[in-house]
Design an enzyme around this catalytic site. Structure first.
Site, PDB file in Angstrom:
ATOM      1  N   ARG A 120      81.109 -28.355  76.589  1.00 27.30           N
ATOM      2  CA  ARG A 120      82.619 -28.456  77.160  1.00 27.30           C
ATOM      3  C   ARG A 120      82.695 -29.559  78.005  1.00 27.30           C
ATOM      4  O   ARG A 120      83.567 -29.616  78.901  1.00 27.30           O
ATOM      5  CB  ARG A 120      82.964 -27.364  77.950  1.00 27.30           C
ATOM      6  CG  ARG A 120      82.886 -25.949  76.812  1.00 27.30           C
ATOM      7  CD  ARG A 120      83.662 -24.818  77.421  1.00 27.30           C
ATOM      8  NE  ARG A 120      83.404 -23.962  76.736  1.00 27.30           N
ATOM      9  CZ  ARG A 120      82.683 -22.908  76.597  1.00 27.30           C
ATOM     10  NH1 ARG A 120      81.918 -23.073  77.361  1.00 27.30           N
ATOM     11  NH2 ARG A 120      82.821 -21.734  75.424  1.00 27.30           N
ATOM     12  N   LYS A 142      91.234 -41.577  76.811  1.00 27.97           N
ATOM     13  CA  LYS A 142      91.593 -41.133  75.551  1.00 27.97           C
ATOM     14  C   LYS A 142      90.408 -41.220  74.676  1.00 27.97           C
ATOM     15  O   LYS A 142      89.899 -42.184  74.583  1.00 27.97           O
ATOM     16  CB  LYS A 142      92.642 -42.072  75.077  1.00 27.97           C
ATOM     17  CG  LYS A 142      93.955 -41.436  75.538  1.00 27.97           C
ATOM     18  CD  LYS A 142      95.192 -42.199  74.700  1.00 27.97           C
ATOM     19  CE  LYS A 142      96.418 -41.610  75.201  1.00 27.97           C
ATOM     20  NZ  LYS A 142      97.646 -42.650  74.799  1.00 27.97           N
ATOM     21  N   GLU A 184      96.772 -57.014  73.234  1.00 31.80           N
ATOM     22  CA  GLU A 184      96.989 -55.823  74.388  1.00 31.80           C
ATOM     23  C   GLU A 184      96.897 -56.405  75.452  1.00 31.80           C
ATOM     24  O   GLU A 184      97.589 -55.741  76.456  1.00 31.80           O
ATOM     25  CB  GLU A 184      95.802 -54.819  74.282  1.00 31.80           C
ATOM     26  CG  GLU A 184      95.404 -54.173  72.818  1.00 31.80           C
ATOM     27  CD  GLU A 184      96.562 -52.948  72.754  1.00 31.80           C
ATOM     28  OE1 GLU A 184      97.108 -52.755  73.771  1.00 31.80           O
ATOM     29  OE2 GLU A 184      96.582 -52.471  71.598  1.00 31.80           O
ATOM     30  N   LYS A 226      96.325 -51.309  83.231  1.00 34.10           N
ATOM     31  CA  LYS A 226      95.898 -49.998  82.671  1.00 34.10           C
ATOM     32  C   LYS A 226      95.605 -48.915  83.614  1.00 34.10           C
ATOM     33  O   LYS A 226      95.765 -47.870  83.696  1.00 34.10           O
ATOM     34  CB  LYS A 226      94.830 -50.132  81.425  1.00 34.10           C
ATOM     35  CG  LYS A 226      94.661 -48.844  80.784  1.00 34.10           C
ATOM     36  CD  LYS A 226      94.220 -48.793  79.360  1.00 34.10           C
ATOM     37  CE  LYS A 226      94.262 -47.624  78.712  1.00 34.10           C
ATOM     38  NZ  LYS A 226      93.896 -47.291  77.461  1.00 34.10           N
ATOM     39  N   GLU A 236      99.589 -38.710  79.917  1.00 35.53           N
ATOM     40  CA  GLU A 236     100.694 -38.788  79.179  1.00 35.53           C
ATOM     41  C   GLU A 236     102.045 -37.793  79.177  1.00 35.53           C
ATOM     42  O   GLU A 236     102.666 -37.718  78.208  1.00 35.53           O
ATOM     43  CB  GLU A 236     100.617 -39.246  77.781  1.00 35.53           C
ATOM     44  CG  GLU A 236     101.516 -40.675  77.114  1.00 35.53           C
ATOM     45  CD  GLU A 236     100.773 -40.867  75.995  1.00 35.53           C
ATOM     46  OE1 GLU A 236      99.882 -41.591  75.972  1.00 35.53           O
ATOM     47  OE2 GLU A 236     101.646 -41.229  75.000  1.00 35.53           O
ATOM     48  N   ARG A 249     102.339 -43.140  81.114  1.00 37.62           N
ATOM     49  CA  ARG A 249     101.504 -43.777  80.201  1.00 37.62           C
ATOM     50  C   ARG A 249     101.736 -44.280  78.732  1.00 37.62           C
ATOM     51  O   ARG A 249     101.567 -44.915  78.058  1.00 37.62           O
ATOM     52  CB  ARG A 249     100.316 -42.805  80.007  1.00 37.62           C
ATOM     53  CG  ARG A 249      99.139 -43.366  79.217  1.00 37.62           C
ATOM     54  CD  ARG A 249      97.918 -42.598  79.237  1.00 37.62           C
ATOM     55  NE  ARG A 249      96.798 -43.272  78.604  1.00 37.62           N
ATOM     56  CZ  ARG A 249      95.487 -42.862  78.668  1.00 37.62           C
ATOM     57  NH1 ARG A 249      95.128 -42.112  79.540  1.00 37.62           N
ATOM     58  NH2 ARG A 249      94.606 -43.456  77.987  1.00 37.62           N
ATOM     59  N   ASN A 253     101.989 -48.101  75.033  1.00 34.07           N
ATOM     60  CA  ASN A 253     102.216 -47.948  73.672  1.00 34.07           C
ATOM     61  C   ASN A 253     103.384 -49.117  73.142  1.00 34.07           C
ATOM     62  O   ASN A 253     103.731 -49.126  71.929  1.00 34.07           O
ATOM     63  CB  ASN A 253     103.242 -46.500  73.267  1.00 34.07           C
ATOM     64  CG  ASN A 253     103.096 -46.042  71.621  1.00 34.07           C
ATOM     65  OD1 ASN A 253     101.758 -46.510  71.292  1.00 34.07           O
ATOM     66  ND2 ASN A 253     103.764 -45.453  71.246  1.00 34.07           N
ATOM     67  N   HIS A 256     103.535 -50.482  69.567  1.00 35.79           N
ATOM     68  CA  HIS A 256     102.567 -49.783  68.914  1.00 35.79           C
ATOM     69  C   HIS A 256     103.342 -48.805  67.733  1.00 35.79           C
ATOM     70  O   HIS A 256     102.718 -48.470  66.677  1.00 35.79           O
ATOM     71  CB  HIS A 256     101.710 -48.941  69.767  1.00 35.79           C
ATOM     72  CG  HIS A 256     100.559 -49.470  70.493  1.00 35.79           C
ATOM     73  ND1 HIS A 256     100.797 -50.255  70.904  1.00 35.79           N
ATOM     74  CD2 HIS A 256      99.141 -49.470  70.156  1.00 35.79           C
ATOM     75  CE1 HIS A 256      99.694 -51.001  71.649  1.00 35.79           C
ATOM     76  NE2 HIS A 256      98.674 -50.293  71.138  1.00 35.79           N
ATOM     77  N   HIS A 260     101.603 -49.368  64.427  1.00 31.63           N
ATOM     78  CA  HIS A 260     100.955 -48.386  63.814  1.00 31.63           C
ATOM     79  C   HIS A 260     101.279 -48.185  62.293  1.00 31.63           C
ATOM     80  O   HIS A 260     100.581 -48.152  61.633  1.00 31.63           O
ATOM     81  CB  HIS A 260     100.961 -47.117  64.359  1.00 31.63           C
ATOM     82  CG  HIS A 260      99.977 -47.056  65.697  1.00 31.63           C
ATOM     83  ND1 HIS A 260     100.529 -45.924  66.833  1.00 31.63           N
ATOM     84  CD2 HIS A 260      99.203 -47.663  66.091  1.00 31.63           C
ATOM     85  CE1 HIS A 260      99.663 -46.307  67.549  1.00 31.63           C
ATOM     86  NE2 HIS A 260      98.472 -47.289  67.401  1.00 31.63           N
ATOM     87  N   HIS A 272      94.232 -54.473  64.412  1.00 31.30           N
ATOM     88  CA  HIS A 272      94.963 -53.645  65.375  1.00 31.30           C
ATOM     89  C   HIS A 272      95.909 -54.915  66.196  1.00 31.30           C
ATOM     90  O   HIS A 272      97.284 -54.505  66.440  1.00 31.30           O
ATOM     91  CB  HIS A 272      94.240 -52.984  66.099  1.00 31.30           C
ATOM     92  CG  HIS A 272      95.126 -51.955  67.252  1.00 31.30           C
ATOM     93  ND1 HIS A 272      96.062 -50.903  66.929  1.00 31.30           N
ATOM     94  CD2 HIS A 272      95.239 -52.117  68.430  1.00 31.30           C
ATOM     95  CE1 HIS A 272      96.451 -50.536  68.105  1.00 31.30           C
ATOM     96  NE2 HIS A 272      95.917 -51.253  69.224  1.00 31.30           N
TER      97      HIS A 272
HETATM   98  N1  GLY Z   1      95.712 -47.144  73.942  1.00 31.10           N
HETATM   99  C1  GLY Z   1      96.916 -46.414  74.795  1.00 31.10           C
HETATM  100  C2  GLY Z   1      96.592 -45.515  75.782  1.00 31.10           C
HETATM  101  O1  GLY Z   1      95.365 -45.796  76.309  1.00 31.10           O
HETATM  102  O2  GLY Z   1      97.265 -44.828  76.376  1.00 31.10           O
END
Ligand code: GLY
Length: 369
Positions: A120, A142, A184, A226, A236, A249, A253, A256, A260, A272
């Site tokens: 966990r 993430k 990015e 970031k 998010e 957050r 995107n 994206h 995507h 990407h």
């Molecule tokens: N790559 C987008 C984020 O980390 O929210």
């Protein structure tokens, strides 16, 4: 700490440092601290680096295990995660032990997921070896793997205790990967830090040069963006605001949703960063056509992205496939598409459920024969 090293602190509930420098190989024991066992998850392509890392950790007194996984996206499967869990189980890995993710974004996503799920949650140190990994995947917590139904559909938020961005690791990175990472970085310029755009415009060749001070500063600036965004909205949840007044957050995107879709239509045989570059041009056209963004800022997208060799248009005749791909994007709400757009430089906001005529007009504006 050498003078060339820069630390960016990610001020979430459990703050951690992202260290950017050159030659950080010996720093792992310092950030791992107290642990008996360490598992280094690395791709096949980095076997030599994984072995060197294991040897240096053994020398520092840890019981170190190198876990080799497939390269790139092939690592992000439940089978590979199960293999890692099995190595940890056989090694007697406990809650006080540490996982190191050494590699590009796919490896750090997998390593993060394994760290989030083993017992966990165990401590995690990310050591990204690509530009995309340094400015995006390895920072922010993430983690995830793919399923047959799509990318990153299974995952968890699990923050590292430290991120080591050793710019020396970029020495062997193909030029195309450097350019992909720049997308990015430029995204961070548009959504939060326009100085990034000025720097790329003033010194585009420096931006592409992995040994330059320009790229070093761009990396640090993008990580700061970031870090600031995830400190305010790690999970998010601000995106739950239906007005889009506080996108949180979700601003990361930017570009994206369409990007995507391009990746999906291209069966993921498309870099990407290149897809995100096209996606940012699409978002800029959407914002312009919706009357939300001035022409100069919209046009600046093509200018800055083209300067570093990123694509600014996409094949025409693919609207149906792109539209379908966007409708299954994780960020869509029911059937309604949702885009991060700009209301000005560094003024990201949400455009929810735009009309089909607007969507297709933006595609026309960025499509080429
Ligand atoms: N790559 C987008 C984020 O980390 O929210």
């Amino acid at each position: 700490m050498t003078s060339a090293e820069i630390r960016v602190t990610v001020r979430t509930a459990s703050p951690y440092d992202v260290v950017v420098g050159t030659g950080l190989g010996g720093r792992l024991p310092e950030v791992i601290g107290d642990a008996l066992r360490v598992a280094i998850i690395h791709p096949e392509a980095l076997v030599a680096r994984g072995d060197a890392c294991q040897a240096s950790l053994v020398e520092a007194g840890y019981e170190a295990h190198a876990i080799e996984v497939p390269n790139e996206e092939s690592a992000k499967t439940s089978d590979v995660a199960a293999y890692c869990w099995s190595v940890l189980g056989r090694s007697g890995f406990t809650r006080s032990d540490v996982i190191v993710g050494l590699g590009g974004g796919s490896t750090t996503d997998l390593a993060g997921f394994v760290a989030a799920t083993w017992l966990r949650g165990v401590r995690l140190v990310q050591v990204p070896t690509t530009l995309l990994g340094m400015v995006d995947a390895a920072v922010g917590g993430k983690t995830g793997i793919n399923t047959a139904e799509g990318k990153n559909l299974v995952g968890a938020f699990h923050e590292p205790i430290a991120v080591l961005c050793d710019l020396a690791a970029l020495d062997t990175l193909p030029a195309g990967e450097v350019i992909s990472g720049l997308a990015e970085i430029i995204k961070c310029g548009f959504v939060a830090d326009p100085r990034i755009l000025d720097m790329v415009e003033q010194e585009p060749s420096g931006a592409r040069d992995i040994g330059s001070d320009v790229l070093r500063e761009l990396v640090v600036r993008a990580i700061r963006v970031k870090a600031g965004v995830v400190a305010d909205d790690l999970t998010e949840t601000a995106a739950a605001d239906p007005t889009g007044a506080t996108p949180g957050r979700e601003v990361l995107n930017y570009g994206h949703t369409f990007g995507h879709a391009v990746e999906r239509v291209e069966r993921y045989q498309f870099r990407h960063g290149a897809a995100v570059a096209i996606g940012m041009c699409y978002a800029a056209e959407l914002a312009r056509l919706a009357g939300r963004l001035d022409d100069a800022t919209a046009d600046r997208h093509r200018h800055v992205l083209e300067l570093v060799g990123l694509p600014i248009s996409y094949r025409d005749g693919l609207w149906e496939s792109l539209h379908e791909a966007m409708r299954v994007d994780k960020k869509a709400r029911g059937d309604a598409l949702r885009f991060i757009i700009l209301a000005g430089l560094a003024r990201p906001t949400v455009l929810a459920a735009p009309d089909l005529t607007l969507l297709t007009a933006a595609y026309d504006a960025i499509s080429s024969d």
